[in-house]
Design an enzyme around this catalytic site. Structure first.
Site, short mmCIF file in Angstrom:
data_model
loop_
_atom_site.label_atom_id
_atom_site.label_comp_id
_atom_site.label_asym_id
_atom_site.label_seq_id
_atom_site.Cartn_x
_atom_site.Cartn_y
_atom_site.Cartn_z
N ASN A 1 0.89 -1.12 -0.05
CA ASN A 1 0.06 0.11 0.11
C ASN A 1 0.72 1.23 0.00
O ASN A 1 2.02 1.12 -0.21
CB ASN A 1 -0.88 0.07 0.98
CG ASN A 1 -0.11 0.02 2.53
OD1 ASN A 1 0.62 0.55 2.86
ND2 ASN A 1 -0.24 -1.25 3.12
N ASP B 1 -4.33 -6.49 5.07
CA ASP B 1 -5.11 -7.33 5.72
C ASP B 1 -5.30 -8.69 5.13
O ASP B 1 -5.75 -9.70 5.84
CB ASP B 1 -6.69 -6.68 5.71
CG ASP B 1 -7.05 -5.44 6.28
OD1 ASP B 1 -6.44 -5.54 7.46
OD2 ASP B 1 -7.58 -4.33 5.71
N LYS C 1 -14.07 0.70 14.66
CA LYS C 1 -12.86 -0.23 14.81
C LYS C 1 -12.44 -0.11 16.27
O LYS C 1 -11.93 -1.00 16.70
CB LYS C 1 -11.81 0.53 13.63
CG LYS C 1 -11.86 0.23 12.25
CD LYS C 1 -10.61 0.56 11.48
CE LYS C 1 -11.05 0.08 10.22
NZ LYS C 1 -10.35 0.93 9.07
O1 PMT Z 1 2.78 6.11 6.34
P1 PMT Z 1 2.14 7.51 6.01
O2 PMT Z 1 2.46 7.81 4.38
O3 PMT Z 1 2.68 8.70 6.55
O4 PMT Z 1 0.58 7.23 6.28
C1 PMT Z 1 0.04 7.52 7.35
C2 PMT Z 1 -1.06 6.20 7.41
C3 PMT Z 1 -2.11 6.91 6.61
C4 PMT Z 1 -0.49 4.92 6.93
C5 PMT Z 1 -1.31 6.24 9.08
O5 PMT Z 1 -1.82 7.69 9.33
C6 PMT Z 1 -2.48 5.42 9.14
O6 PMT Z 1 -3.77 5.57 9.15
N1 PMT Z 1 -2.12 3.95 9.50
C7 PMT Z 1 -3.07 3.02 9.96
C8 PMT Z 1 -3.27 2.32 8.51
C9 PMT Z 1 -4.18 1.24 8.32
O7 PMT Z 1 -3.85 -0.06 8.24
O8 PMT Z 1 -5.59 1.41 8.89
P2 PMT Z 1 -6.58 0.33 9.01
O9 PMT Z 1 -7.81 1.17 9.24
O10 PMT Z 1 -6.68 -0.49 7.84
O11 PMT Z 1 -6.21 -0.44 10.41
C10 PMT Z 1 -6.83 -0.07 11.62
C11 PMT Z 1 -5.68 -0.49 12.74
O12 PMT Z 1 -5.47 -1.78 12.85
C12 PMT Z 1 -4.18 0.12 12.49
O13 PMT Z 1 -3.84 0.64 13.78
C13 PMT Z 1 -3.41 -0.86 12.06
O14 PMT Z 1 -2.11 -0.63 12.19
C14 PMT Z 1 -4.15 -2.05 12.53
N2 PMT Z 1 -4.01 -3.37 11.78
C15 PMT Z 1 -4.57 -3.49 10.61
C16 PMT Z 1 -4.56 -4.86 10.10
C17 PMT Z 1 -3.85 -5.71 10.39
N3 PMT Z 1 -3.86 -6.88 9.80
N4 PMT Z 1 -3.32 -5.61 11.67
C18 PMT Z 1 -3.14 -4.33 12.42
O15 PMT Z 1 -2.75 -4.26 13.48
#
Ligand code: PMT
Length: 405
Positions: free
Chosen positions: A210, A279, A337
């Site tokens: 990503n 994911d 979430k």
């Molecule tokens: O890296 P940059 O270019 O500066 O961009 C920053 C960012 C947009 C990546 C950052 O601010 C951000 O939003 N990070 C989380 C990205 C993400 O995976 O979001 P999500 O909504 O899909 O996941 C929710 C949370 O679960 C996140 O804390 C993620 O780390 C966590 N997660 C998700 C999937 C997984 N399999 N394991 C996880 O721990």
């Protein structure tokens, strides 16, 4: 006893109407026991007289790089070495731009360039100037170099406009100076962070990934570290250098990230999941490069473990902070979430192309916790990280002291 007794502070004054507040700041610093030497830029003299600041600091005010009397003994180098801290208040947009470019075209910027002591800036300017991308870039560059940015505050401005750009009040700046000498607000706290993307291999040359650059997570690591926390950063593949004082563990896949986190998480007080963890991963990784034979090709995907949820589900979890990357309805989806993953706090950001989030130097967050929210407006990621760290520490301390009772 005041932590400022005997501390040597160079107060730099650049050209801005907020310079009138610097008189009070100097008075407060001296009352708290600090020794203060003032350096003014030529523009600053248009706003406040050197005589006023000389009377308050009790020392001659330095104004010119070409002052024959002082420079006979290399006065600018002597001042650069004398200080325990250089605080520029107000720091105008022009002053920060010159510092960001590494210029030394007046005594103040020359001292900053020559000095190895910590530098803090208290920006003050019109809200449009503060919001301008050139200023944001300069602030980001200076913060990356480890220069502390204190403020600005939001509110009514001398120009009649309203918005961010007001210099912090002298009492707030005094508090920041005291905190600086006391050591960080996160002294003794251990933080484990994830940052960047993961890469999920398809074959030896291709992967699913990503747009995460790691900038947000690295800015957080830097901000926690500058507050005195012991920081371990588990990072996916990014092109960023490790912030000073931070322990970095490089990983590639979600499974590697999970293993790196789970083996260290019991030793941390705060966990922040900023990584954009994939994911899904391909169910099978081809041993050889897949040939371009078929017109269509399906890749079967399997779910990756949710690292954040796994940390929050531990019997004795650390204070757990997640991120939510959304392209619509950020607050609603982030709240879902937060509850589903059982985390203490979640920071929602919009990540559609035009909105910030991924890759860019700026971002905006909505921070959510049980029964509360705080919007952190669009700003440079390093600044934003500092604001988020403040929120995390406030809530971590509150949880911690509740547990201690
Ligand atoms: O890296 P940059 O270019 O500066 O961009 C920053 C960012 C947009 C990546 C950052 O601010 C951000 O939003 N990070 C989380 C990205 C993400 O995976 O979001 P999500 O909504 O899909 O996941 C929710 C949370 O679960 C996140 O804390 C993620 O780390 C966590 N997660 C998700 C999937 C997984 N399999 N394991 C996880 O721990």
């Amino acid at each position: 006893m005041s932590v400022l007794i005997g501390r040597k502070i160079v107060v730099g004054v650049s050209g801005g109407i907020a310079a009138y507040k610097t008189a009070q700041l100097i008075r407060l610093l001296r009352l708290a026991g600090a020794q203060v030497r003032v350096v003014m830029t030529p523009a600053a003299e248009q706003f406040i007289t050197p005589l006023t600041l000389q009377a308050l600091s009790g020392e001659p005010v330095r104004q010119s790089l070409f002052d024959a009397a002082h420079e006979a003994a290399m006065g600018h180098i002597e001042l650069a070495r004398w200080a325990d801290l250089i605080l520029i208040a107000p720091a105008s947009a022009d002053c920060m731009a010159r510092m960001s470019a590494g210029m030394a075209d007046d005594l103040l910027t020359t001292i900053c360039l020559a000095s190895e002591v910590p530098i803090a800036l208290a920006p003050a300017m019109n809200q449009g100037m503060w919001r301008n991308s050139a200023t944001a870039y300069n602030v980001h560059t200076l913060a990356q170099r480890g220069i502390a940015i204190w403020g600005p505050a939001e509110g009514d401005q001398a120009c009649g406009e309203t918005g961010p750009g007001r210099m912090l009040e002298p009492e707030q700046l005094l508090q920041s100076v005291q905190q600086f000498f006391q050591g960080g607000r996160a002294n003794g706290i251990r933080v484990l962070l994830t940052a960047g993307p993961t890469r999920e291999p398809i074959d030896p040359v291709r992967f699913l990934s990503n747009r995460s650059s790691g900038k947000m997570g690295f800015a957080l690591a830097r901000a926690f570290s500058s507050e005195g926390a012991g920081v371990t950063l588990v990072s996916g593949p990014v092109a960023l250098s490790t912030p000073a004082g931070v322990t970095r563990i490089d990983v590639e896949t979600a499974l590697e990230m999970e293993a790196a986190v789970m083996t260290r998480v019991t030793e941390c007080d705060i966990f922040v999941g900023c990584a954009a963890v994939a994911d899904y991963r391909p169910a099978v990784v081809a041993e050889q490069k897949i040939k371009k034979l078929a017109q269509k090709r399906a890749i079967e995907l399997v779910r990756n473990p949710d690292i954040l949820a796994a940390v929050a589900a531990l019997p004795r979890p650390p204070f757990t902070v997640g991120f939510a990357a959304e392209t619509e309805r950020p607050e609603e989806y982030a709240q879902e979430k937060r509850k589903a993953k059982g985390v203490d706090m979640i920071a929602a950001n919009l990540v559609a192309a035009a909105q910030g989030g991924f890759e860019r130097d700026e971002n905006a967050l909505i921070v959510l916790w049980e029964g509360g929210r705080k919007a952190l407006p669009m700003t440079d990621k390093q600044q934003l990280a500092q604001l988020l760290v403040t929120q995390v520490l406030i809530h971590y301390e509150a949880t911690h002291s509740a547990e201690d009772c």
